[in-house]
Design a protein around this motif. Structure first.
Motif, PDB file in Angstrom:
ATOM      1  N   ARG A  95       0.825  -1.201   0.000  1.00 10.82           N
ATOM      2  CA  ARG A  95       0.000   0.000   0.000  1.00 10.82           C
ATOM      3  C   ARG A  95       0.863   1.256   0.000  1.00 10.82           C
ATOM      4  O   ARG A  95       1.906   1.316   0.650  1.00 10.82           O
ATOM      5  CB  ARG A  95      -0.935  -0.003   1.206  1.00 10.82           C
TER       6      ARG A  95
ATOM      7  N   SER B  78      -1.288   7.007  -4.141  1.00 17.00           N
ATOM      8  CA  SER B  78      -1.460   6.894  -5.583  1.00 17.00           C
ATOM      9  C   SER B  78      -0.751   8.023  -6.323  1.00 17.00           C
ATOM     10  O   SER B  78      -0.658   9.151  -5.836  1.00 17.00           O
ATOM     11  CB  SER B  78      -2.945   6.908  -5.944  1.00 17.00           C
TER      12      SER B  78
ATOM     13  N   GLN C 280      -7.015   9.647  -5.646  1.00 12.20           N
ATOM     14  CA  GLN C 280      -7.233   8.221  -5.389  1.00 12.20           C
ATOM     15  C   GLN C 280      -6.869   7.809  -3.971  1.00 12.20           C
ATOM     16  O   GLN C 280      -7.258   6.737  -3.524  1.00 12.20           O
ATOM     17  CB  GLN C 280      -6.430   7.373  -6.388  1.00 12.20           C
TER      18      GLN C 280
ATOM     19  N   THR D 136      -4.901   6.181  -0.994  1.00  9.33           N
ATOM     20  CA  THR D 136      -3.983   5.050  -0.849  1.00  9.33           C
ATOM     21  C   THR D 136      -4.422   3.898  -1.744  1.00  9.33           C
ATOM     22  O   THR D 136      -5.605   3.543  -1.783  1.00  9.33           O
ATOM     23  CB  THR D 136      -3.935   4.584   0.615  1.00  9.33           C
ATOM     24  N   VAL D 137      -3.460   3.322  -2.457  1.00 11.70           N
ATOM     25  CA  VAL D 137      -3.746   2.226  -3.385  1.00 11.70           C
ATOM     26  C   VAL D 137      -2.785   1.075  -3.100  1.00 11.70           C
ATOM     27  O   VAL D 137      -1.915   1.169  -2.231  1.00 11.70           O
ATOM     28  CB  VAL D 137      -3.603   2.696  -4.850  1.00 11.70           C
TER      29      VAL D 137
ATOM     30  N   TYR E 256       0.136  -1.174  -4.693  1.00  7.01           N
ATOM     31  CA  TYR E 256       1.113  -1.276  -5.777  1.00  7.01           C
ATOM     32  C   TYR E 256       1.578  -2.720  -5.944  1.00  7.01           C
ATOM     33  O   TYR E 256       1.864  -3.415  -4.962  1.00  7.01           O
ATOM     34  CB  TYR E 256       2.329  -0.399  -5.485  1.00  7.01           C
TER      35      TYR E 256
ATOM     36  N   TRP F 172      -0.628  -0.236 -10.129  1.00  5.44           N
ATOM     37  CA  TRP F 172      -1.354  -0.323  -8.867  1.00  5.44           C
ATOM     38  C   TRP F 172      -2.832  -0.643  -9.093  1.00  5.44           C
ATOM     39  O   TRP F 172      -3.384  -0.429 -10.168  1.00  5.44           O
ATOM     40  CB  TRP F 172      -1.215   0.964  -8.063  1.00  5.44           C
TER      41      TRP F 172
ATOM     42  N   ALA G  98      -6.497   0.218  -7.616  1.00  5.44           N
ATOM     43  CA  ALA G  98      -7.192   1.241  -6.829  1.00  5.44           C
ATOM     44  C   ALA G  98      -8.428   0.654  -6.156  1.00  5.44           C
ATOM     45  O   ALA G  98      -8.847  -0.475  -6.438  1.00  5.44           O
ATOM     46  CB  ALA G  98      -7.579   2.413  -7.725  1.00  5.44           C
TER      47      ALA G  98
ATOM     48  N   TYR H 207      -4.190   0.570 -12.770  1.00  5.83           N
ATOM     49  CA  TYR H 207      -3.592   1.782 -13.328  1.00  5.83           C
ATOM     50  C   TYR H 207      -2.079   1.602 -13.447  1.00  5.83           C
ATOM     51  O   TYR H 207      -1.473   0.828 -12.697  1.00  5.83           O
ATOM     52  CB  TYR H 207      -3.884   2.996 -12.438  1.00  5.83           C
TER      53      TYR H 207
ATOM     54  N   VAL I  27       0.038   8.745 -16.581  1.00  2.92           N
ATOM     55  CA  VAL I  27      -0.806   7.699 -16.000  1.00  2.92           C
ATOM     56  C   VAL I  27      -1.785   7.172 -17.034  1.00  2.92           C
ATOM     57  O   VAL I  27      -2.438   7.941 -17.750  1.00  2.92           O
ATOM     58  CB  VAL I  27      -1.567   8.226 -14.765  1.00  2.92           C
TER      59      VAL I  27
END
Length: 223
Positions: A29, A32, A37, A39-40, A42, A102, A104, A110, A122
């Motif tokens: 985590r 982003s 966005q 926290t995403v 990765y 990552w 989302a 993405y 992106v």
């Protein structure tokens, strides 16, 4: 695996990738790269963020891929570069020619691709829900099908070519020493004593520093 002038770069990329994330599903985590966005998650791909040939280094004259340290994925690590050669400087931010992937909260995949100047672009909105039994890394590979071919056919940098020539020089010198030593031992030459020990193969690394050209420094023989 594709074959080309920099095939070892692609091969080491794959090996390191499998060692760091054998299942292709590990994620970490982090914030982003896309505004809004939050926290995403990765994908743990230790070579993709620094995959470009300009970030590579050489071992015994053979080009191998740079790789990210724990600091890149937000793990506990001392301050400093986020990859082995220093090509990556900050967590979750790819170096020039690199990419990060990552997942989302919207369930979509993405990617951020950095151009030769390091500026990221992106791409996203890829559905990960219909991937079936594919791992996240396998899905990522489908989105970038020519990545390994591009790595294998990348033109070596001047620093890598210099490292290759240096390693070749040492190999030739050592072969001559071995030949002369064998000739002396069988009495074909009248030397008073054998030649000194062979010169160790140089362990050369290509280090990149932000805002400067790559430099080469010898790290000495492996222990």
């Amino acid at each position: 695996m594709p074959y080309g002038p920099s095939w070892s770069l692609a091969a080491s990329h794959l090996v390191l990738q499998m060692l760091a994330n054998p299942t292709g599903a590990a994620r970490r985590r982090g914030p982003s790269a896309l505004s809004g966005q939050g926290t995403v998650e990765y994908l743990v791909d230790v070579c993709a963020p620094c995959q470009d040939v300009t970030a590579a280094y050489a071992i015994d004259g053979i080009a191998v891929s740079d790789f990210c340290t724990r600091r890149f994925f937000g793990g506990p690590a001392p301050p400093g570069a986020a990859s082995f050669t220093g090509a990556v400087r900050e967590p979750f931010q790819p170096a020039a020619g690199g990419q990060v992937t990552w997942l989302a909260d919207d369930g979509l995949l993405y990617q951020a691709h950095a151009d030769e100047t390091g500026r990221s672009r992106v791409q996203g909105g890829f559905s990960a829900a219909s991937r079936g039994s594919l791992s996240l890394r396998e899905l990522t590979d489908l989105l970038t099908p020519h990545r390994l071919e591009a790595l294998a056919n990348a033109s070596p940098t001047a620093a890598l070519l210099d490292a290759r020539q240096d390693a070749r020089r040492v190999r030739v010198a050592n072969l001559a020493r071995y030949r002369d030593d064998i000739a002396w031992r069988f009495g074909h030459v009248a030397w008073p004593a054998p030649q000194p020990r062979p010169e160790p193969m140089p362990r050369v690394r290509v280090a990149r520093h932000l805002g400067s050209e790559p430099i080469i420094y010898a790290a000495g023989p492996a222990a």
